[in-house]
Design a protein around this motif. Structure first.
Motif, mmCIF file in Angstrom:
data_model
loop_
_atom_site.group_PDB
_atom_site.id
_atom_site.type_symbol
_atom_site.label_atom_id
_atom_site.label_comp_id
_atom_site.label_asym_id
_atom_site.label_seq_id
_atom_site.Cartn_x
_atom_site.Cartn_y
_atom_site.Cartn_z
ATOM 1 N N GLY A 50 0.858 -1.195 0.000
ATOM 2 C CA GLY A 50 0.000 0.000 0.000
ATOM 3 C C GLY A 50 0.885 1.234 0.000
ATOM 4 O O GLY A 50 0.714 2.159 0.788
ATOM 5 N N ALA A 51 1.834 1.270 -0.923
ATOM 6 C CA ALA A 51 2.904 2.284 -0.891
ATOM 7 C C ALA A 51 2.450 3.634 -1.416
ATOM 8 O O ALA A 51 3.175 4.622 -1.273
ATOM 9 C CB ALA A 51 4.088 1.797 -1.714
ATOM 10 N N ASN A 76 -1.772 5.999 -8.330
ATOM 11 C CA ASN A 76 -0.683 6.196 -7.362
ATOM 12 C C ASN A 76 0.627 5.588 -7.883
ATOM 13 O O ASN A 76 1.710 6.140 -7.656
ATOM 14 C CB ASN A 76 -1.044 5.564 -6.008
ATOM 15 C CG ASN A 76 -2.026 6.428 -5.225
ATOM 16 O OD1 ASN A 76 -2.189 7.605 -5.537
ATOM 17 N ND2 ASN A 76 -2.667 5.855 -4.235
ATOM 18 N N GLY A 115 -1.609 1.563 5.528
ATOM 19 C CA GLY A 115 -2.689 2.073 4.677
ATOM 20 C C GLY A 115 -3.748 1.054 4.297
ATOM 21 O O GLY A 115 -4.935 1.346 4.431
HETATM 22 C C1 LIG Z 1 -3.463 6.323 3.131
HETATM 23 S S1 LIG Z 1 -2.516 5.647 1.829
HETATM 24 C C2 LIG Z 1 -1.006 5.328 2.682
HETATM 25 C C3 LIG Z 1 0.188 5.372 1.793
HETATM 26 C C4 LIG Z 1 1.536 5.198 2.474
HETATM 27 N N1 LIG Z 1 1.762 3.814 2.816
HETATM 28 C C5 LIG Z 1 1.616 6.079 3.686
HETATM 29 O O1 LIG Z 1 1.500 5.587 4.808
HETATM 30 O O2 LIG Z 1 1.765 7.292 3.506
HETATM 31 C C6 LIG Z 1 -3.167 4.022 1.628
HETATM 32 C C7 LIG Z 1 -2.672 3.352 0.366
HETATM 33 O O3 LIG Z 1 -3.006 1.961 0.447
HETATM 34 C C8 LIG Z 1 -3.519 1.563 -0.810
HETATM 35 N N2 LIG Z 1 -4.372 0.397 -0.589
HETATM 36 C C9 LIG Z 1 -5.622 0.373 -0.074
HETATM 37 N N3 LIG Z 1 -6.074 -0.889 0.009
HETATM 38 C C10 LIG Z 1 -5.076 -1.680 -0.471
HETATM 39 C C11 LIG Z 1 -4.934 -3.071 -0.670
HETATM 40 N N4 LIG Z 1 -5.924 -3.920 -0.340
HETATM 41 N N5 LIG Z 1 -3.788 -3.537 -1.176
HETATM 42 C C12 LIG Z 1 -2.774 -2.690 -1.532
HETATM 43 N N6 LIG Z 1 -2.859 -1.360 -1.382
HETATM 44 C C13 LIG Z 1 -3.991 -0.855 -0.852
HETATM 45 C C14 LIG Z 1 -4.263 2.766 -1.320
HETATM 46 O O4 LIG Z 1 -4.456 2.719 -2.718
HETATM 47 C C15 LIG Z 1 -3.343 3.901 -0.887
HETATM 48 O O5 LIG Z 1 -2.390 4.181 -1.850
#
Ligand SMILES: C[S@@+](CC[C@H](N)C(=O)[O-])C[C@H]1O[C@@H](n2cnc3c(N)ncnc32)[C@H](O)[C@@H]1O
Length: 268
Positions: A50-51, A76, A115
């Motif tokens: 979830g980068a 993203n 995330g």
């Molecule tokens: C709030 S952002 C956080 C990004 C970063 N990791 C941070 O902490 O700043 C959440 C990220 O998780 C991704 N995300 C949400 N659900 C996910 C999933 N099931 N698998 C992978 N990524 C996911 C979203 O698309 C988003 O880019």
């Protein structure tokens, strides 16, 4: 694997790249980085699940660590790729935290799950994401799991800012009128939890908790004050926050929490 269209739509239109750049937003980033630095050693391999646009991944890759990243939303990923500079040892793939089958067992020294748990609405899915993060981490390796905390959000987004109508949430069953515990569905986008939910979720896993951190504490609740501080006062605030962010009496009133744990050795 089915993905939640509300999440994709939200991140297609949200400036995630800038979220941690404001002064109040930087508290979450600086606190998380502070703990990450405690556990990295030269040559550490890092996975970020979830980068998003890669604030953490790129920072760590520029420090010389080998970083692999997984992200659900293509928008993203495009920005993540644009943010990559020459010399970074970094990869990114589109994928889902619920199924990391493209990644080997016990490979990473440090795994960041910062995330995806904000957007998983039942224990079964949260357990799947945690199980995958733990599986790909080496025995003795460290996992960071981030959550959105309901009381911090109800205070900031609800009572303070009015973006959440708490009375309406109670009427619609999204907040319990007696305990103020929250529940969400995919259309509500964010899943709000309390520490007791995290403790219950983590109980079956072969892990040892190292830190439970109020990542941004009251920073969002008092964002206007932080944004107006001069550098000296902000540095003092950060020192105060870093000193107090693990205190049990602080941990409920935070917008985000960080559960940092070690994967136990199985002794096989
Ligand atoms: C709030 S952002 C956080 C990004 C970063 N990791 C941070 O902490 O700043 C959440 C990220 O998780 C991704 N995300 C949400 N659900 C996910 C999933 N099931 N698998 C992978 N990524 C996911 C979203 O698309 C988003 O880019």
């Amino acid at each position: 694997m089915e993905t939640n269209p509300y999440v994709t739509d939200f991140y297609n239109h949200y400036d995630e790249d800038q979220r941690l750049c404001s002064r109040h937003g930087s508290v979450e980033f600086l606190t998380t980085m502070n703990y990450i630095q405690k556990y990295l050693t030269p040559g550490s391999r890092v996975l970020e699940i979830g980068a998003a646009t890669g604030r953490y991944s790129h920072t760590l890759a520029r420090q010389g660590y080998q970083v692999d990243a997984v992200e659900l939303v293509e928008h993203n990923i495009e920005i993540f790729r644009k943010n990559t500079v020459q010399g970074e040892n970094i990869t990114i793939v589109q994928g889902n935290a619920l199924d990391l089958s493209g990644f080997p067992d016990s490979w990473y020294d440090l795994t960041l799950l910062l995330g995806p748990l904000y957007h998983l609405y039942c224990d079964e899915d949260k357990e799947k994401a945690l199980r995958e993060a733990i599986r790909v981490t080496k025995e003795g390796g460290i996992i960071f799991a981030a959550y959105v905390i309901s009381d911090g959000c109800l205070l900031d987004e609800g009572f303070h800012r009015g973006n959440i109508d708490v009375a309406e949430y109670i009427k619609n069953g999204l907040v319990d009128g007696e305990t103020f515990a929250a529940r969400s569905e995919p259309k509500d986008l964010f899943e709000l939890v309390r520490k007791e939910d995290i403790d219950r979720l983590m109980a079956p896993f072969p892990t040892v908790r190292l830190h439970y951190v109020a990542t941004d504490g009251c920073a969002l609740l008092m964002r206007e004050s932080l944004d107006q501080m001069d550098d000296e006062k902000f540095q003092l605030y950060l020192k105060y926050h870093f000193t107090t962010c693990e205190r049990e009496d602080f941990c409920g009133v935070t917008s985000h929490a960080l559960d940092i744990f070690r994967k136990k050795a199985t002794g096989k």
